[in-house]
Design a protein around this motif. Structure first.
Motif, PDB file in Angstrom:
ATOM      1  N   PRO A  30     -39.475  -7.933   7.486  1.00  0.00           N
ATOM      2  CA  PRO A  30     -40.626  -7.473   8.282  1.00  0.00           C
ATOM      3  C   PRO A  30     -40.919  -8.388   9.480  1.00  0.00           C
ATOM      4  O   PRO A  30     -41.213  -7.902  10.577  1.00  0.00           O
ATOM      5  N   ALA A  31     -40.821  -9.704   9.299  1.00  0.00           N
ATOM      6  CA  ALA A  31     -41.072 -10.636  10.409  1.00  0.00           C
ATOM      7  C   ALA A  31     -39.993 -10.499  11.484  1.00  0.00           C
ATOM      8  O   ALA A  31     -40.299 -10.536  12.683  1.00  0.00           O
ATOM      9  N   GLU A  32     -38.741 -10.350  11.061  1.00  0.00           N
ATOM     10  CA  GLU A  32     -37.649 -10.175  12.032  1.00  0.00           C
ATOM     11  C   GLU A  32     -37.793  -8.851  12.773  1.00  0.00           C
ATOM     12  O   GLU A  32     -37.531  -8.771  13.968  1.00  0.00           O
ATOM     13  N   LEU A  33     -38.220  -7.818  12.061  1.00  0.00           N
ATOM     14  CA  LEU A  33     -38.417  -6.515  12.686  1.00  0.00           C
ATOM     15  C   LEU A  33     -39.500  -6.598  13.758  1.00  0.00           C
ATOM     16  O   LEU A  33     -39.330  -6.077  14.862  1.00  0.00           O
ATOM     17  N   GLU A  34     -40.565  -7.286  13.460  1.00  0.00           N
ATOM     18  CA  GLU A  34     -41.642  -7.483  14.436  1.00  0.00           C
ATOM     19  C   GLU A  34     -41.126  -8.257  15.653  1.00  0.00           C
ATOM     20  O   GLU A  34     -41.405  -7.888  16.798  1.00  0.00           O
ATOM     21  N   LEU A  35     -40.351  -9.312  15.417  1.00  0.00           N
ATOM     22  CA  LEU A  35     -39.763 -10.091  16.509  1.00  0.00           C
ATOM     23  C   LEU A  35     -38.822  -9.216  17.336  1.00  0.00           C
ATOM     24  O   LEU A  35     -38.872  -9.225  18.563  1.00  0.00           O
ATOM     25  N   TYR A  36     -37.978  -8.445  16.651  1.00  0.00           N
ATOM     26  CA  TYR A  36     -37.033  -7.553  17.335  1.00  0.00           C
ATOM     27  C   TYR A  36     -37.785  -6.621  18.292  1.00  0.00           C
ATOM     28  O   TYR A  36     -37.452  -6.529  19.468  1.00  0.00           O
ATOM     29  N   PHE A  65     -30.708 -12.654  13.977  1.00  0.00           N
ATOM     30  CA  PHE A  65     -30.046 -11.358  14.136  1.00  0.00           C
ATOM     31  C   PHE A  65     -29.244 -11.244  15.436  1.00  0.00           C
ATOM     32  O   PHE A  65     -28.534 -10.271  15.637  1.00  0.00           O
ATOM     33  N   CYS A  66     -29.333 -12.246  16.291  1.00  0.00           N
ATOM     34  CA  CYS A  66     -28.547 -12.271  17.532  1.00  0.00           C
ATOM     35  C   CYS A  66     -27.303 -13.150  17.394  1.00  0.00           C
ATOM     36  O   CYS A  66     -26.572 -13.328  18.361  1.00  0.00           O
ATOM     37  N   ARG A  67     -27.064 -13.697  16.235  1.00  0.00           N
ATOM     38  CA  ARG A  67     -25.966 -14.652  16.039  1.00  0.00           C
ATOM     39  C   ARG A  67     -24.827 -14.029  15.253  1.00  0.00           C
ATOM     40  O   ARG A  67     -25.059 -13.337  14.266  1.00  0.00           O
TER      41      ARG A  67
END
Length: 116
Positions: A30-36, A65-67
């Motif tokens: 959820p935190a990564e989705l918000e950042l995305y 997720f960019c790596r």
């Protein structure tokens, strides 16, 4: 044998249009989705991409997720480290084709760079 590598001044992976990636919730927290979503700018392009140079302004501090990294890809997508090379090549080719076209300069440069 083809060997994956990032091609400078491409930026195809920086096209983050959520409409093109409907399965985001399957591999982002959820935190990564918000950042995305916070990174998606005009036309679906990442707000951190310098559109003139096609270089990432936060490259050293880019999100997980960019790596392209064996541990990250195993954790996020279930890709075994020995499968990462072929998987990454296929992903890049699909993304470059979708963003620039299968006969684009970016595709030619990528294929040449990885040895295809």
């Amino acid at each position: 044998m083809a060997t994956w590598q990032c091609v400078k001044q491409c930026g195809a992976c920086c096209n983050l249009d959520p409409a093109e990636r409907p399965d985001l919730e399957q591999y982002l927290s959820p935190a990564e989705l918000e950042l995305y979503f916070s990174m998606v700018g005009e036309g679906g392009w990442c707000v951190n991409l310098d559109r003139t140079t096609r270089e990432c302004r936060i490259y050293d501090n880019r999100p997980r997720f960019c790596r392209v990294d064996p541990k990250i890809f195993q954790d996020m997508y279930g890709i075994e480290p020995e499968e990462l090379n072929d998987f990454a090549i296929d992903c890049c080719r699909q993304q470059i084709e979708g963003v620039y076209g299968d006969r684009s300069l970016e595709m030619l440069r990528f294929d040449r760079s990885v040895g295809l």
